[in-house]
Motif scaffolding. Structure first.
Motif, short mmCIF file in Angstrom:
data_model
loop_
_atom_site.label_atom_id
_atom_site.label_comp_id
_atom_site.label_asym_id
_atom_site.label_seq_id
_atom_site.Cartn_x
_atom_site.Cartn_y
_atom_site.Cartn_z
N GLU A 97 14.34 75.94 16.10
CA GLU A 97 15.06 76.39 17.33
C GLU A 97 13.78 76.65 18.56
OE1 GLU A 97 17.65 79.82 17.15
OE2 GLU A 97 19.02 78.66 15.81
N SER A 100 16.48 79.45 24.39
CA SER A 100 17.80 79.33 25.19
C SER A 100 17.68 78.42 26.40
CB SER A 100 18.53 80.65 25.61
OG SER A 100 18.70 81.48 24.60
N VAL A 101 18.62 77.68 26.88
CA VAL A 101 18.70 76.94 28.19
C VAL A 101 20.18 76.95 28.57
CG1 VAL A 101 16.76 75.31 27.09
CG2 VAL A 101 19.30 74.67 26.70
N ARG A 103 23.05 74.49 30.02
CA ARG A 103 23.74 73.33 30.14
C ARG A 103 25.35 73.39 30.59
NH1 ARG A 103 20.46 68.86 30.39
NH2 ARG A 103 18.65 69.30 28.75
N ALA A 108 22.90 77.57 25.83
CA ALA A 108 22.94 77.08 24.84
C ALA A 108 21.50 77.15 24.16
CB ALA A 108 22.92 75.41 25.36
N ARG A 110 18.44 75.36 22.20
CA ARG A 110 17.91 74.22 21.89
C ARG A 110 17.30 74.10 20.52
NH1 ARG A 110 14.44 71.57 26.52
NH2 ARG A 110 16.57 70.84 27.03
N ASP A 126 21.06 70.51 22.48
CA ASP A 126 21.25 71.78 22.88
C ASP A 126 22.51 72.02 22.74
OD1 ASP A 126 18.78 71.86 24.26
OD2 ASP A 126 19.38 71.18 26.16
N TYR A 136 24.19 68.79 24.83
CA TYR A 136 23.27 67.70 25.25
C TYR A 136 22.19 67.41 24.10
CZ TYR A 136 18.64 65.59 26.80
OH TYR A 136 17.68 64.87 27.19
N TRP A 137 22.21 66.18 23.99
CA TRP A 137 21.08 65.67 22.76
C TRP A 137 20.47 64.45 23.39
CZ3 TRP A 137 21.98 60.58 21.74
CH2 TRP A 137 23.30 60.06 21.81
#
Length: 307
Positions: A97, A100-101, A103, A108, A110, A126, A136-137
């Motif tokens: 990990e 945090s982000v 999205r 999310a 990461r 994410d 997200y990937w």
């Protein structure tokens, strides 16, 4: 994350980026609707919305619209990041990990999903902090070259009421084992019960499909390691197109291919094709999976040994 698709309804508008044949990146806007069933495979609908930078009706726009009509669900099933088997991913990958982000205007987490073997993809994912749905990937090879990615633009934790179940392609039937699949196909000669071809990959599904282009029936065996997959497709009653490509041996008449395996490989896809006993065999997986070449040779030897 492994249970999110079984427990959470959601609708995502997302951008999927593909490398094209000229090495350029094509960005397709799509809508993914997942109707959770609580157990087993959810109902899935993947809809083409457009190509970024292209007007509706342009040749590129029309090409991708037709591709999604034919193969859209397969993009989600085989071409996206998913925790397909929790036990296998714990054996074959480590998860790290990285905080945090944001999205799709949601918080999310990461996570880097790092493989134990160097010929598998590295994933940056994410995951929505509330629902555990990937927003997200990005897929990288071991040289950290970006191979593909999907980015959520909007996220809704509900689905349209009119969504109909249908996670499998039209004409697809799941089977419990090879014997039942072979019986379903009418016991055709030449198809074989293939062994596990790569270490740490196990059979995840056996299905029969009708080819929408020519109506031919095929046997599709999917192998997985928890995240990555490759497929072996057997199509009985096909003509060996290699038969006339190799000149006859000295002093003999008629062509012979010996043991020929055709090979296609780019950054995102690796496909190997051979014929035996009236059956075409296609082995397809990610471009980074170099061991797939030796797997195809093992499968060819297995097919030959059944004579």
């Amino acid at each position: 994350m492994s249970q999110a698709a079984q427990q959470q309804d959601y609708t995502v508008v997302q951008l999927r980026r593909f490398p094209d044949g000229q090495g350029q990146v094509v960005t397709v806007r799509e809508k993914l609707v997942v109707d959770a069933t609580g157990a087993g495979a959810p109902a899935i609908d993947l809809t083409f919305l457009g190509v970024e930078g292209e007007l509706p009706g342009s040749p590129v726009w029309t090409k991708w619209q037709q591709t999604y009509l034919r193969d859209g669900v397969l993009f989600h099933k085989h071409g996206s990041f998913s925790v397909r088997d929790l036990g296998s991913i714990q054996q074959n990958y480590t998860l790290h990990e990285f905080g945090s982000v944001v999205r799709a205007n949601r918080t999310a987490v990461r996570t880097v999903v790092f493989p134990q073997a160097s010929d598998k993809s590295i994933w940056v994912v994410d995951v929505d902090a509330t629902t555990m749905v990937p927003l997200y990937w990005a897929e990288y090879d071991f040289q950290f070259q970006l191979l593909s990615e999907v980015e959520a633009v909007t996220f809704t934790d509900s689905v349209p009421a009119q969504l109909l179940p249908g996670p499998a392609p039209a004409g697809s039937v799941q089977h419990a084992d090879f014997a039942s699949a072979k019986t379903f196909l009418g016991d055709p000669p030449g198809i074989v019960d293939l062994p596990v071809a790569l270490v740490n990959y196990g059979v995840t599904s056996i299905e029969t499909r009708d080819d929408p282009l020519n109506g031919q029936q095929k046997l599709v065996t999917t192998y997985g390691d928890g995240v990555d997959e490759f497929v072996v497709v057997q199509v009985p009653g096909t003509t060996d197109v290699f038969a006339s490509l190799v000149p006859p041996a000295k002093g003999k008449t008629g062509g012979s291919t010996g043991h020929t395996i055709a090979r296609f490989h780019d950054a995102s896809l690796r496909v190997l094709l051979f014929w035996d006993d009236g059956v075409s065999f296609q082995v397809a997986g990610r471009g980074s999976l170099t061991r797939l070449d030796s797997a195809a040779k093992q499968l060819y030897l297995q097919a030959l040994s059944t004579h």
